[in-house]
Scaffold this motif. Structure first.
Motif, short mmCIF file in Angstrom:
data_model
loop_
_atom_site.label_atom_id
_atom_site.label_comp_id
_atom_site.label_asym_id
_atom_site.label_seq_id
_atom_site.Cartn_x
_atom_site.Cartn_y
_atom_site.Cartn_z
N VAL A 230 11.61 2.04 8.96
CA VAL A 230 11.40 3.20 8.11
C VAL A 230 12.68 3.48 7.36
N GLN A 231 12.62 3.45 6.03
CA GLN A 231 13.77 3.79 5.19
C GLN A 231 13.66 5.26 4.80
N ARG A 232 14.78 5.99 5.01
CA ARG A 232 14.77 7.42 4.76
C ARG A 232 16.02 7.81 3.98
N ASP A 233 15.85 8.69 3.00
CA ASP A 233 17.00 9.15 2.23
C ASP A 233 17.94 9.92 3.15
N PRO A 234 19.23 9.57 3.19
CA PRO A 234 20.15 10.21 4.13
C PRO A 234 20.40 11.68 3.83
N ILE A 235 20.14 12.12 2.61
CA ILE A 235 20.39 13.52 2.24
C ILE A 235 19.10 14.34 2.28
N THR A 236 18.09 13.90 1.56
CA THR A 236 16.84 14.67 1.50
C THR A 236 15.94 14.43 2.70
N ARG A 237 16.19 13.33 3.45
CA ARG A 237 15.39 12.94 4.61
C ARG A 237 13.96 12.57 4.23
N VAL A 238 13.72 12.29 2.96
CA VAL A 238 12.40 11.87 2.49
C VAL A 238 12.19 10.40 2.88
N HIS A 239 10.98 10.08 3.37
CA HIS A 239 10.65 8.69 3.70
C HIS A 239 10.49 7.91 2.40
N LEU B 11 0.84 -1.19 0.00
CA LEU B 11 0.00 0.00 0.00
C LEU B 11 0.88 1.24 0.00
N SER B 12 0.26 2.40 0.00
CA SER B 12 0.98 3.67 0.11
C SER B 12 0.28 4.55 1.13
N LEU B 13 1.07 5.41 1.77
CA LEU B 13 0.55 6.30 2.82
C LEU B 13 0.77 7.75 2.39
N PRO B 14 -0.08 8.66 2.83
CA PRO B 14 0.15 10.08 2.54
C PRO B 14 1.42 10.55 3.25
N ALA B 15 2.38 11.04 2.46
CA ALA B 15 3.71 11.35 3.01
C ALA B 15 3.66 12.42 4.10
N ARG B 16 2.92 13.48 3.87
CA ARG B 16 2.90 14.57 4.85
C ARG B 16 2.28 14.12 6.16
N GLU B 17 1.16 13.41 6.09
CA GLU B 17 0.49 12.95 7.31
C GLU B 17 1.33 11.92 8.05
N PHE B 18 2.03 11.05 7.30
CA PHE B 18 2.88 10.06 7.95
C PHE B 18 4.04 10.73 8.68
N ALA B 19 4.66 11.71 8.03
CA ALA B 19 5.77 12.43 8.67
C ALA B 19 5.28 13.15 9.93
N ALA B 20 4.09 13.72 9.89
CA ALA B 20 3.54 14.40 11.06
C ALA B 20 3.27 13.42 12.19
N ALA B 21 2.82 12.20 11.85
CA ALA B 21 2.57 11.19 12.88
C ALA B 21 3.85 10.81 13.59
N LEU B 22 4.94 10.62 12.83
CA LEU B 22 6.23 10.28 13.44
C LEU B 22 6.76 11.45 14.28
N ARG B 23 6.59 12.65 13.76
CA ARG B 23 7.10 13.83 14.46
C ARG B 23 6.38 14.05 15.79
N ASN B 24 5.09 13.82 15.80
CA ASN B 24 4.29 14.08 17.01
C ASN B 24 4.11 12.86 17.91
N GLY B 25 4.20 11.66 17.33
CA GLY B 25 3.96 10.46 18.12
C GLY B 25 5.19 9.63 18.41
N GLY B 26 6.33 9.97 17.77
CA GLY B 26 7.55 9.21 18.01
C GLY B 26 7.64 7.99 17.11
#
Length: 230
Positions: free
Chosen positions: A78-87, A42-57
């Motif tokens: 969670v795999q994240r680009d080491p430069i852009t920090r994009v999930h 599946l796929s998740l909305p990137a902005r909402e997922f980032a906000a969940a990690l930021r606020n929920g740990g």
């Protein structure tokens, strides 16, 4: 523990090209697994997922809505680009209310040790078993006034209610050392220089070194020299 709702979309295409297209569309490729069910892509909305990690740990509880059905899940990787920090990709583990799960929880240091004492953070996380829907975001440890040799082990940590420590209780989480004196620092520097083959100049010159005067000739003036040429 906060519960974040994300509306997921099924994925039917796979591979690097498909993943790039998914990310360009503002979504994060993910897989959902657990409880014996087949892996769901599946796929998740990137902005909402980032906000969940930021606020929920990192151990945030997610409600995944897929095809009109809600399922609870935890982020396991969670795999994240080491430069852009994009999930780039997310692994989600299905959980149920009331069941236990094992997670790594960050250890946060607060306070300052006693004067002339240095803290040494050995373990940044410890493993706990806890209710999947009531996982702690972190464990705070107050080190105020701690002195050299007065270390904190995993068994000393204040655990949340209902949580069980999985990490070895004797494992050192935070150690404390006495701050080195000036003499000790000088000795360590001398040893390091000796190992590197650097020889110290122990001479102690009093005053500036004056170089010898250069040869100025016979002392004749320019006028006298010119007169001789006539």
């Amino acid at each position: 523990m906060a519960d974040f709702r994300l509306v997921a979309e099924p994925r039917t295409e796979f591979g690097k090209g498909s993943a790039r297209r998914t990310r360009r569309a503002g979504r994060v490729p993910a897989v959902l697994y657990g409880h014996g069910q087949d892996v769901v892509h599946l796929s998740l909305p990137a902005r909402e997922f980032a906000a969940a990690l930021r606020n929920g740990g990192t151990n945030v509880l997610l409600t995944i809505e897929l095809d009109g059905k809600d399922q609870l899940a935890l982020t396991k990787a969670v795999q994240r680009d080491p430069i852009t920090r994009v999930h780039e990709h997310v692994d989600l583990l299905l959980v149920r209310r009331g069941e236990k799960t094992t997670v790594d929880v960050p250890v946060i240091i607060v306070g300052e040790p006693a004067p002339d004492t240095i803290s040494n953070h050995q373990l940044n996380t410890v493993s706990l078993e806890a209710d999947a829907t009531d996982l702690p975001e972190s464990i705070e440890v107050d080190i105020t006034g701690r002195t050299a040799g007065n270390g904190i082990t995993a068994g000393d940590l204040p655990l949340p209610a209902g949580a069980t420590l999985i990490t070895d209780p004797e494992a050192l989480v935070i150690g404390f050392l006495g701050a080195p004196t000036a003499a000790q620092l000088e000795e360590e520097l001398a040893e390091a220089e000796a190992e590197a083959g650097i020889e110290r100049d122990e001479s102690d010159a009093d005053g500036d070194v004056v170089g010898e005067p250069s040869d100025q000739g016979g002392g004749e003036s320019i006028e006298a020299a010119n007169s001789d040429d006539k």
